[in-house]
Design a protein around this motif. Structure first.
Motif, PDB file in Angstrom:
ATOM      1  N   SER A  48       0.826  -1.216   0.000  1.00 16.80           N
ATOM      2  CA  SER A  48       0.000   0.000   0.000  1.00 16.80           C
ATOM      3  C   SER A  48       0.861   1.267   0.000  1.00 16.80           C
ATOM      4  O   SER A  48       0.463   2.276  -0.572  1.00 16.80           O
ATOM      5  N   ASP A  49       2.041   1.221   0.608  1.00 19.25           N
ATOM      6  CA  ASP A  49       2.935   2.383   0.599  1.00 19.25           C
ATOM      7  C   ASP A  49       3.502   2.667  -0.786  1.00 19.25           C
ATOM      8  O   ASP A  49       3.759   3.824  -1.134  1.00 19.25           O
ATOM      9  N   LYS A  50       3.685   1.628  -1.598  1.00 17.80           N
ATOM     10  CA  LYS A  50       4.358   1.797  -2.887  1.00 17.80           C
ATOM     11  C   LYS A  50       3.412   1.823  -4.086  1.00 17.80           C
ATOM     12  O   LYS A  50       3.832   2.187  -5.176  1.00 17.80           O
ATOM     13  N   SER A  51       2.164   1.432  -3.903  1.00 23.20           N
ATOM     14  CA  SER A  51       1.244   1.344  -5.034  1.00 23.20           C
ATOM     15  C   SER A  51       0.241   2.496  -5.026  1.00 23.20           C
ATOM     16  O   SER A  51      -0.336   2.824  -3.989  1.00 23.20           O
ATOM     17  N   ILE A  52       0.020   3.059  -6.182  1.00 22.33           N
ATOM     18  CA  ILE A  52      -1.002   4.100  -6.295  1.00 22.33           C
ATOM     19  C   ILE A  52      -2.408   3.488  -6.351  1.00 22.33           C
ATOM     20  O   ILE A  52      -3.398   4.199  -6.235  1.00 22.33           O
ATOM     21  N   TYR A  53      -2.495   2.176  -6.518  1.00 20.38           N
ATOM     22  CA  TYR A  53      -3.787   1.501  -6.652  1.00 20.38           C
ATOM     23  C   TYR A  53      -4.303   0.902  -5.343  1.00 20.38           C
ATOM     24  O   TYR A  53      -5.410   0.387  -5.294  1.00 20.38           O
ATOM     25  N   VAL A  54      -3.494   0.927  -4.287  1.00 23.98           N
ATOM     26  CA  VAL A  54      -3.865   0.280  -3.025  1.00 23.98           C
ATOM     27  C   VAL A  54      -3.885   1.340  -1.927  1.00 23.98           C
ATOM     28  O   VAL A  54      -2.902   2.035  -1.723  1.00 23.98           O
ATOM     29  N   SER A  55      -5.013   1.437  -1.231  1.00 29.04           N
ATOM     30  CA  SER A  55      -5.115   2.406  -0.142  1.00 29.04           C
ATOM     31  C   SER A  55      -4.502   1.821   1.127  1.00 29.04           C
ATOM     32  O   SER A  55      -4.134   0.651   1.180  1.00 29.04           O
ATOM     33  N   SER A  56      -4.451   2.625   2.156  1.00 28.36           N
ATOM     34  CA  SER A  56      -3.924   2.153   3.437  1.00 28.36           C
ATOM     35  C   SER A  56      -5.011   1.533   4.308  1.00 28.36           C
ATOM     36  O   SER A  56      -4.750   1.077   5.408  1.00 28.36           O
ATOM     37  N   SER A  57      -6.225   1.497   3.783  1.00 30.32           N
ATOM     38  CA  SER A  57      -7.340   0.882   4.504  1.00 30.32           C
ATOM     39  C   SER A  57      -7.344  -0.617   4.240  1.00 30.32           C
ATOM     40  O   SER A  57      -7.315  -1.058   3.092  1.00 30.32           O
ATOM     41  N   CYS A  58      -7.362  -1.399   5.306  1.00 30.05           N
ATOM     42  CA  CYS A  58      -7.246  -2.848   5.195  1.00 30.05           C
ATOM     43  C   CYS A  58      -8.511  -3.510   5.745  1.00 30.05           C
ATOM     44  O   CYS A  58      -8.957  -3.196   6.846  1.00 30.05           O
ATOM     45  N   ASP A  59      -9.105  -4.392   4.967  1.00 30.54           N
ATOM     46  CA  ASP A  59     -10.241  -5.208   5.397  1.00 30.54           C
ATOM     47  C   ASP A  59      -9.816  -6.662   5.309  1.00 30.54           C
ATOM     48  O   ASP A  59      -9.409  -7.121   4.245  1.00 30.54           O
ATOM     49  N   LEU A  60      -9.935  -7.361   6.420  1.00 27.65           N
ATOM     50  CA  LEU A  60      -9.481  -8.738   6.487  1.00 27.65           C
ATOM     51  C   LEU A  60     -10.624  -9.614   6.977  1.00 27.65           C
ATOM     52  O   LEU A  60     -11.300  -9.272   7.948  1.00 27.65           O
ATOM     53  N   GLY A  61     -10.849 -10.721   6.301  1.00 30.59           N
ATOM     54  CA  GLY A  61     -11.844 -11.696   6.737  1.00 30.59           C
ATOM     55  C   GLY A  61     -11.151 -12.965   7.185  1.00 30.59           C
ATOM     56  O   GLY A  61     -10.230 -13.438   6.527  1.00 30.59           O
ATOM     57  N   LEU A  62     -11.564 -13.469   8.332  1.00 29.58           N
ATOM     58  CA  LEU A  62     -10.978 -14.693   8.875  1.00 29.58           C
ATOM     59  C   LEU A  62     -12.075 -15.702   9.139  1.00 29.58           C
ATOM     60  O   LEU A  62     -13.176 -15.340   9.538  1.00 29.58           O
ATOM     61  N   GLN A  63     -11.753 -16.961   8.927  1.00 29.21           N
ATOM     62  CA  GLN A  63     -12.623 -18.044   9.365  1.00 29.21           C
ATOM     63  C   GLN A  63     -11.809 -18.863  10.356  1.00 29.21           C
ATOM     64  O   GLN A  63     -10.766 -19.398  10.009  1.00 29.21           O
ATOM     65  N   VAL A  64     -12.295 -18.906  11.586  1.00 27.28           N
ATOM     66  CA  VAL A  64     -11.570 -19.573  12.656  1.00 27.28           C
ATOM     67  C   VAL A  64     -12.374 -20.790  13.097  1.00 27.28           C
ATOM     68  O   VAL A  64     -13.543 -20.677  13.457  1.00 27.28           O
ATOM     69  N   LEU A  65     -11.730 -21.954  13.054  1.00 31.39           N
ATOM     70  CA  LEU A  65     -12.370 -23.196  13.468  1.00 31.39           C
ATOM     71  C   LEU A  65     -11.999 -23.479  14.915  1.00 31.39           C
ATOM     72  O   LEU A  65     -10.817 -23.522  15.259  1.00 31.39           O
ATOM     73  N   THR A  66     -13.012 -23.649  15.769  1.00 31.63           N
ATOM     74  CA  THR A  66     -12.776 -23.974  17.171  1.00 31.63           C
ATOM     75  C   THR A  66     -13.696 -25.122  17.565  1.00 31.63           C
ATOM     76  O   THR A  66     -14.567 -25.530  16.796  1.00 31.63           O
ATOM     77  N   SER A  67     -13.530 -25.599  18.774  1.00 31.65           N
ATOM     78  CA  SER A  67     -14.417 -26.657  19.264  1.00 31.65           C
ATOM     79  C   SER A  67     -15.839 -26.137  19.456  1.00 31.65           C
ATOM     80  O   SER A  67     -16.785 -26.915  19.519  1.00 31.65           O
ATOM     81  N   GLU A  68     -16.005 -24.826  19.523  1.00 33.22           N
ATOM     82  CA  GLU A  68     -17.325 -24.217  19.692  1.00 33.22           C
ATOM     83  C   GLU A  68     -18.013 -23.930  18.367  1.00 33.22           C
ATOM     84  O   GLU A  68     -19.173 -23.558  18.338  1.00 33.22           O
ATOM     85  N   GLY A  69     -17.306 -24.050  17.257  1.00 30.16           N
ATOM     86  CA  GLY A  69     -17.892 -23.798  15.948  1.00 30.16           C
ATOM     87  C   GLY A  69     -16.932 -23.073  15.026  1.00 30.16           C
ATOM     88  O   GLY A  69     -15.744 -22.933  15.309  1.00 30.16           O
ATOM     89  N   ILE A  70     -17.493 -22.605  13.924  1.00 26.74           N
ATOM     90  CA  ILE A  70     -16.732 -21.844  12.937  1.00 26.74           C
ATOM     91  C   ILE A  70     -17.120 -20.378  13.095  1.00 26.74           C
ATOM     92  O   ILE A  70     -18.293 -20.023  13.009  1.00 26.74           O
ATOM     93  N   PHE A  71     -16.123 -19.548  13.356  1.00 27.49           N
ATOM     94  CA  PHE A  71     -16.353 -18.127  13.537  1.00 27.49           C
ATOM     95  C   PHE A  71     -15.877 -17.373  12.305  1.00 27.49           C
ATOM     96  O   PHE A  71     -14.741 -17.547  11.872  1.00 27.49           O
ATOM     97  N   LYS A  72     -16.762 -16.547  11.745  1.00 29.08           N
ATOM     98  CA  LYS A  72     -16.372 -15.663  10.648  1.00 29.08           C
ATOM     99  C   LYS A  72     -16.124 -14.299  11.288  1.00 29.08           C
ATOM    100  O   LYS A  72     -17.011 -13.712  11.912  1.00 29.08           O
ATOM    101  N   ILE A  73     -14.883 -13.811  11.139  1.00 29.84           N
ATOM    102  CA  ILE A  73     -14.451 -12.593  11.820  1.00 29.84           C
ATOM    103  C   ILE A  73     -13.987 -11.567  10.787  1.00 29.84           C
ATOM    104  O   ILE A  73     -13.299 -11.898   9.823  1.00 29.84           O
ATOM    105  N   LYS A  74     -14.360 -10.326  11.026  1.00 27.11           N
ATOM    106  CA  LYS A  74     -13.929  -9.212  10.189  1.00 27.11           C
ATOM    107  C   LYS A  74     -12.978  -8.350  11.003  1.00 27.11           C
ATOM    108  O   LYS A  74     -13.184  -8.123  12.192  1.00 27.11           O
ATOM    109  N   LEU A  75     -11.933  -7.875  10.345  1.00 26.32           N
ATOM    110  CA  LEU A  75     -10.951  -7.005  10.972  1.00 26.32           C
ATOM    111  C   LEU A  75     -10.663  -5.889   9.979  1.00 26.32           C
ATOM    112  O   LEU A  75     -10.223  -6.156   8.862  1.00 26.32           O
ATOM    113  N   SER A  76     -10.956  -4.654  10.366  1.00 26.50           N
ATOM    114  CA  SER A  76     -10.812  -3.528   9.442  1.00 26.50           C
ATOM    115  C   SER A  76     -10.135  -2.348  10.116  1.00 26.50           C
ATOM    116  O   SER A  76     -10.266  -2.161  11.328  1.00 26.50           O
TER     117      SER A  76
END
Length: 110
Positions: free
Chosen positions: A56-84
């Motif tokens: 993102s620092d070197k590209s004119i096409y990529v902003s510094s805003s980051c959206d990340l999606g995670l799927q975490v498998l645990t004994s309690e289930g599958i958690f879909k997590i967003k991190l922005s």
């Protein structure tokens, strides 16, 4: 865009990186793209965020805003997590050990 599959980081590079293959080689040689998860999500997030920051620092096409999606498998289930947020803020939260405060649970499958 970044994808982790079979313990390897795959990067879809923006157009300005594709025009400079030396920049891609340099990035990939400085940052190991093979990751061993071994239950350490913070270690993997740090690597992903550091790579995102460089791009993102070197590209004119990529902003510094980051959206990340995670799927975490645990004994309690599958958690879909967003991190922005702005990449510098996310790296700061990682450094302070408080990145989990930024997790937003989107869905849980039990």
């Amino acid at each position: 865009m970044l994808l982790i599959k079979n313990e390897r980081i795959f990067i879809t590079y923006p157009d300005d990186y594709l025009k400079n293959l030396e920049e891609i080689k340099k990035l990939e040689s400085l940052h190991e793209l093979n990751v061993k998860f071994e239950g350490d999500l913070i270690k993997v997030l740090r690597r992903v965020f550091e790579i995102f920051k460089i791009i993102s620092d070197k590209s004119i096409y990529v902003s510094s805003s980051c959206d990340l999606g995670l799927q975490v498998l645990t004994s309690e289930g599958i958690f879909k997590i967003k991190l922005s947020g702005e990449i510098d803020d996310l790296l700061c939260e990682l450094g302070k050990g408080s990145i989990e405060n930024k997790f937003e649970i989107i869905n849980v499958i039990t």
